[in-house]
Design a protein around this motif. Structure first.
Motif, PDB file in Angstrom:
ATOM      1  N   MET A   1      -4.967  22.602   6.181  1.00 50.05           N
ATOM      2  CA  MET A   1      -5.204  21.144   5.362  1.00 50.05           C
ATOM      3  C   MET A   1      -3.819  20.824   4.728  1.00 50.05           C
ATOM      4  N   ASN A   2      -2.796  21.540   4.871  1.00 55.42           N
ATOM      5  CA  ASN A   2      -1.361  21.264   4.545  1.00 55.42           C
ATOM      6  C   ASN A   2      -1.444  21.675   3.141  1.00 55.42           C
ATOM      7  N   MET A   3      -2.094  22.341   2.514  1.00 54.75           N
ATOM      8  CA  MET A   3      -1.767  22.787   1.256  1.00 54.75           C
ATOM      9  C   MET A   3      -0.857  24.244   1.385  1.00 54.75           C
ATOM     10  N   THR A   4       0.494  24.198   0.396  1.00 54.35           N
ATOM     11  CA  THR A   4       1.230  25.348   0.864  1.00 54.35           C
ATOM     12  C   THR A   4       0.813  26.653   0.023  1.00 54.35           C
ATOM     13  N   LYS A   5       1.669  27.747   0.649  1.00 55.83           N
ATOM     14  CA  LYS A   5       1.176  28.949  -0.345  1.00 55.83           C
ATOM     15  C   LYS A   5       1.643  29.020  -1.817  1.00 55.83           C
ATOM     16  N   GLN A   6       2.688  28.153  -2.221  1.00 62.66           N
ATOM     17  CA  GLN A   6       2.960  27.770  -3.607  1.00 62.66           C
ATOM     18  C   GLN A   6       1.991  27.090  -4.216  1.00 62.66           C
ATOM     19  N   THR A   7       1.132  26.396  -3.752  1.00 62.26           N
ATOM     20  CA  THR A   7       0.050  25.719  -4.299  1.00 62.26           C
ATOM     21  C   THR A   7      -1.135  26.807  -4.730  1.00 62.26           C
ATOM     22  N   PHE A   8      -1.207  27.921  -3.741  1.00 67.45           N
ATOM     23  CA  PHE A   8      -2.255  29.011  -3.858  1.00 67.45           C
ATOM     24  C   PHE A   8      -1.850  29.603  -5.400  1.00 67.45           C
ATOM     25  N   ASN A   9      -0.842  29.393  -5.939  1.00 69.88           N
ATOM     26  CA  ASN A   9      -0.353  30.167  -7.056  1.00 69.88           C
ATOM     27  C   ASN A   9      -0.522  29.162  -8.606  1.00 69.88           C
ATOM     28  N   ARG A  10      -0.831  28.255  -8.385  1.00 71.93           N
ATOM     29  CA  ARG A  10      -0.845  27.215  -9.244  1.00 71.93           C
ATOM     30  C   ARG A  10      -2.572  26.981  -9.632  1.00 71.93           C
ATOM     31  N   LYS A  11      -2.581  26.769 -11.063  1.00 70.38           N
ATOM     32  CA  LYS A  11      -3.756  26.448 -11.737  1.00 70.38           C
ATOM     33  C   LYS A  11      -4.759  25.092 -10.970  1.00 70.38           C
ATOM     34  N   ILE A  12      -5.799  25.226 -10.719  1.00 70.23           N
ATOM     35  CA  ILE A  12      -6.763  24.123 -10.250  1.00 70.23           C
ATOM     36  C   ILE A  12      -6.499  22.920 -11.120  1.00 70.23           C
ATOM     37  N   SER A  13      -6.364  23.243 -12.162  1.00 72.04           N
ATOM     38  CA  SER A  13      -6.236  21.893 -13.393  1.00 72.04           C
ATOM     39  C   SER A  13      -4.806  21.109 -13.011  1.00 72.04           C
ATOM     40  N   THR A  14      -3.986  21.807 -12.214  1.00 73.89           N
ATOM     41  CA  THR A  14      -2.738  20.982 -12.013  1.00 73.89           C
ATOM     42  C   THR A  14      -2.682  20.275 -10.733  1.00 73.89           C
ATOM     43  N   LEU A  15      -3.584  20.626  -9.886  1.00 69.17           N
ATOM     44  CA  LEU A  15      -3.519  20.133  -8.540  1.00 69.17           C
ATOM     45  C   LEU A  15      -4.113  18.607  -8.444  1.00 69.17           C
ATOM     46  N   SER A  16      -3.525  17.801  -7.634  1.00 62.28           N
ATOM     47  CA  SER A  16      -4.015  16.489  -7.560  1.00 62.28           C
ATOM     48  C   SER A  16      -5.328  16.444  -7.093  1.00 62.28           C
ATOM     49  N   GLN A  17      -6.154  15.514  -7.124  1.00 56.44           N
ATOM     50  CA  GLN A  17      -7.671  15.206  -7.142  1.00 56.44           C
ATOM     51  C   GLN A  17      -7.803  15.529  -5.396  1.00 56.44           C
TER      52      GLN A  17
ATOM     53  N   GLY B   1       0.972  -1.310  -0.137  1.00 58.30           N
ATOM     54  CA  GLY B   1       0.045   0.020  -0.005  1.00 58.30           C
ATOM     55  C   GLY B   1       0.698   1.307   0.165  1.00 58.30           C
ATOM     56  N   ILE B   2       0.522   2.204  -1.015  1.00 56.70           N
ATOM     57  CA  ILE B   2       1.227   3.529  -0.748  1.00 56.70           C
ATOM     58  C   ILE B   2       0.458   4.382  -0.221  1.00 56.70           C
ATOM     59  N   VAL B   3       1.081   5.200   0.796  1.00 56.47           N
ATOM     60  CA  VAL B   3       0.316   6.230   1.508  1.00 56.47           C
ATOM     61  C   VAL B   3       1.214   7.516   1.588  1.00 56.47           C
ATOM     62  N   GLY B   4       0.397   8.547   1.895  1.00 59.37           N
ATOM     63  CA  GLY B   4       1.304   9.866   2.020  1.00 59.37           C
ATOM     64  C   GLY B   4       0.457  11.083   1.897  1.00 59.37           C
ATOM     65  N   GLU B   5       0.548  11.993   2.184  1.00 58.47           N
ATOM     66  CA  GLU B   5      -0.269  13.298   2.066  1.00 58.47           C
ATOM     67  C   GLU B   5      -0.584  13.489   0.803  1.00 58.47           C
ATOM     68  N   ASN B   6      -1.593  14.303   0.327  1.00 59.40           N
ATOM     69  CA  ASN B   6      -2.134  14.678  -0.928  1.00 59.40           C
ATOM     70  C   ASN B   6      -0.909  15.572  -1.554  1.00 59.40           C
TER      71      ASN B   6
ATOM     72  N   GLU C   1      -6.418  17.578  -3.550  1.00 63.43           N
ATOM     73  CA  GLU C   1      -6.188  18.748  -3.425  1.00 63.43           C
ATOM     74  C   GLU C   1      -7.405  19.779  -3.838  1.00 63.43           C
ATOM     75  N   ARG C   2      -7.965  19.099  -5.084  1.00 62.15           N
ATOM     76  CA  ARG C   2      -9.102  19.893  -5.395  1.00 62.15           C
ATOM     77  C   ARG C   2     -10.446  19.483  -4.526  1.00 62.15           C
ATOM     78  N   LEU C   3     -10.334  18.367  -4.057  1.00 62.33           N
ATOM     79  CA  LEU C   3     -11.651  18.076  -3.053  1.00 62.33           C
ATOM     80  C   LEU C   3     -11.550  19.010  -2.090  1.00 62.33           C
ATOM     81  N   LYS C   4     -10.263  19.371  -1.474  1.00 67.36           N
ATOM     82  CA  LYS C   4     -10.142  20.114  -0.388  1.00 67.36           C
ATOM     83  C   LYS C   4     -10.800  21.394  -0.335  1.00 67.36           C
ATOM     84  N   ILE C   5     -10.579  21.981  -1.715  1.00 64.77           N
ATOM     85  CA  ILE C   5     -11.186  23.147  -2.188  1.00 64.77           C
ATOM     86  C   ILE C   5     -12.573  23.210  -2.169  1.00 64.77           C
ATOM     87  N   LYS C   6     -13.376  21.921  -2.539  1.00 63.20           N
ATOM     88  CA  LYS C   6     -14.827  22.030  -2.784  1.00 63.20           C
ATOM     89  C   LYS C   6     -15.270  21.767  -1.258  1.00 63.20           C
TER      90      LYS C   6
END
Length: 501
Positions: free
Chosen positions: A408-424, A31-36, A426-431
């Protein structure tokens, strides 16, 4: 066997792996685990050769079958799988074992298939393929509990290697014998199932923190000794310089003082050398996942009776979904909606939301305020950055929204990325944030844990348990349902039964 040698991989501006090494041996169930966002799905795609490494090499001696997360436009793949296996008795047996409707076999349009039905067909195709390694990316996301139990049984009987990305603790506990954790671009390996991993990780963290604290104390002690020696040498140097003009000064005195200063200087250098040698074996500060804390809008008022359904009937053509179903929802209840795939869970949600016609009576309290989280994470404005998405809200809401994402452990660098580039995940966290910050007294959550890493899932459990309003949720994560809910709303034999936990 799968040998991963010194691979590096970046995605846009984010380095996922650097000089990563890993060996997966024949017969292991991993099993592979880890943060989003740590690269779990990326690692599977690299192994499956769907992506290229930036550097390094992956050597395969295994024949691989890969079951990815369900996406759009799979009709041609489904059509080919079914056409090639209509006469295959093993395929037909598994089709029956997974409780799939045989009408699918003669179907040419698969648009109406549920995510669970599609997932089962792809899993069956892997199980009958001529492969000795199966890669699975979140295989339980769309499966009902009965189908998960069947999948566990089939994987237990599979003689080859299994590598699965999953955030389902129950599934991992019953399938894998080894956990690979992705953390800060590195791999940590633990033997056993998920519970074994969680225990070993905690023990390892405690041990590493103790070692780190001891080496910090040793470094502080040695630095203190070095400073004391230097201060003593400086004091002697100052006195020696001052006494240089004194009549009492003599050659022997000056020479003795210089020798003392030299000895102190050498002692300081020796201490510094010893400290530098010790620091070569020092460990880095142990990595701890940040504490997750959700700011949630609590409802001001929840009435005693929120919903009441009487004599509910619903059909699609000749397909009867509900027949004379009755139930009530009271304020403060935490309800898990249970049922097989295609039993009508999403249809019931649509009825409660006023999006689906029905026969019967539905009473809604005038004070009812519903917040709804759907499964679809692709309906976000993917061409916008996270910051641009947040800018649609007023300043007060925007601040809470971004603070929650950071917690929720999303970084400030992530805030400047397009949503289309985020993991599923990370997108769920937004919703999810849009829901928990809204004004409501009833949460309707359709698979709220799909794609969430286990750490976020655990903290979400705490938030929902402590929420003062009412919740109706669908989740195929058995552990999550048991930890959050105190009522079960079961769809059985085309009716609906409310039961205590």
């Amino acid at each position: 066997m799968i040998e991963i040698n010194n691979i590096s991989k970046s995605f846009l501006d984010k380095l996922l792996f650097k000089n990563l090494n890993l060996t997966i041996y024949d017969g292991e169930k991993i099993g592979i685990v880890g943060e989003n966002g740590t690269g779990k799905s990326t690692l599977l795609n690299l192994i499956a050769k769907n992506l290229e490494v930036d550097s390094g090499h992956i050597h395969l001696t295994s024949k691989i079958s890969y079951v990815s997360q369900i996406t759009n436009n799979v009709t041609n793949q489904l059509r080919e799988i079914i056409r090639n296996n209509l006469q295959n008795p093993t395929f037909l047996k598994l089709f029956s074992d997974f409780n799939l409707n045989t009408q699918i076999l003669s179907c040419d349009n698969f648009d109406n298939l549920s995510g669970g039905e599609i997932t089962k067909i792809f899993i069956i195709n892997s199980l009958i393929s001529d492969c000795d390694t199966i890669l699975l990316d979140e295989p339980t996301n769309n499966l009902d509990q009965k189908s998960i139990e069947i999948l566990i049984e089939k994987l237990d009987n599979f003689k080859g290697t299994i590598v699965t990305v999953s955030h389902d603790r129950y599934f991992l506990n019953n399938v894998v014998n080894k956990i690979i954790e992705l953390e800060n671009g590195h791999v940590n390996e633990y033997y056993g199932n998920y519970d074994d991993y969680a225990r070993q990780k905690q023990e390892k963290l405690i041990s590493q923190k103790k070692i780190y604290d001891n080496q910090e104390k040793l470094e502080t002690k040695l630095n203190k000794q070095i400073n004391e020696i230097k201060q003593k040498a400086q004091k002697l140097e100052k006195n020696n310089h001052r006494d240089g003009s004194s009549d009492r000064r003599c050659k022997g005195f000056k020479g003795g003082m210089s020798n003392k200063i030299a000895k102190l200087s050498n002692a300081a250098k020796n201490k510094i050398n010893r400290l530098n040698q010790l620091k070569e074996d020092f460990i880095d500060r142990p990595y701890e996942s940040g504490e997750i804390y959700y700011k949630i809008n609590e409802c001001d008022y929840t009435p005693k009776l929120l919903l009441k359904i009487e004599n509910l009937n619903k059909s699609f053509g000749n397909n009867v979904i509900f027949n004379n179903a009755n139930f009530i929802v009271e304020g403060g209840q935490k309800i898990a909606l249970l049922g097989d795939n295609a039993s009508g869970k999403t249809t019931l949600f649509k009825i409660l939301l006023g999006q689906e016609s029905f026969e019967g009576t539905l009473y809604k309290s005038p004070a009812l305020k519903i917040a709804y989280l759907s499964q679809n994470i692709l309906d976000l404005k993917s061409d916008k950055t996270v910051m641009e998405f947040a800018s649609q809200f007023d300043s007060f809401y925007k601040t809470k929204f971004l603070t929650n994402l950071a917690n929720m452990n999303m970084t400030k660098q992530t805030f400047n990325r397009k949503i289309s580039t985020l993991s599923q995940g990370e997108r769920l966290k937004i919703k999810l944030n849009e829901i928990i910050l809204s004004d409501y007294n009833l949460l309707i959550l359709d698979e709220p844990t799909n794609h969430l890493d286990i750490l976020n899932k655990i903290f979400l459990e705490d938030v929902l348990k402590n929420y003062q309003g009412t919740i109706i949720l669908v989740s195929h994560d058995k552990t999550f349902c048991n930890n959050v809910c105190n009522k079960f709303l079961k769809i059985e034999n085309k009716t609906i039964i409310l039961q205590n936990k």
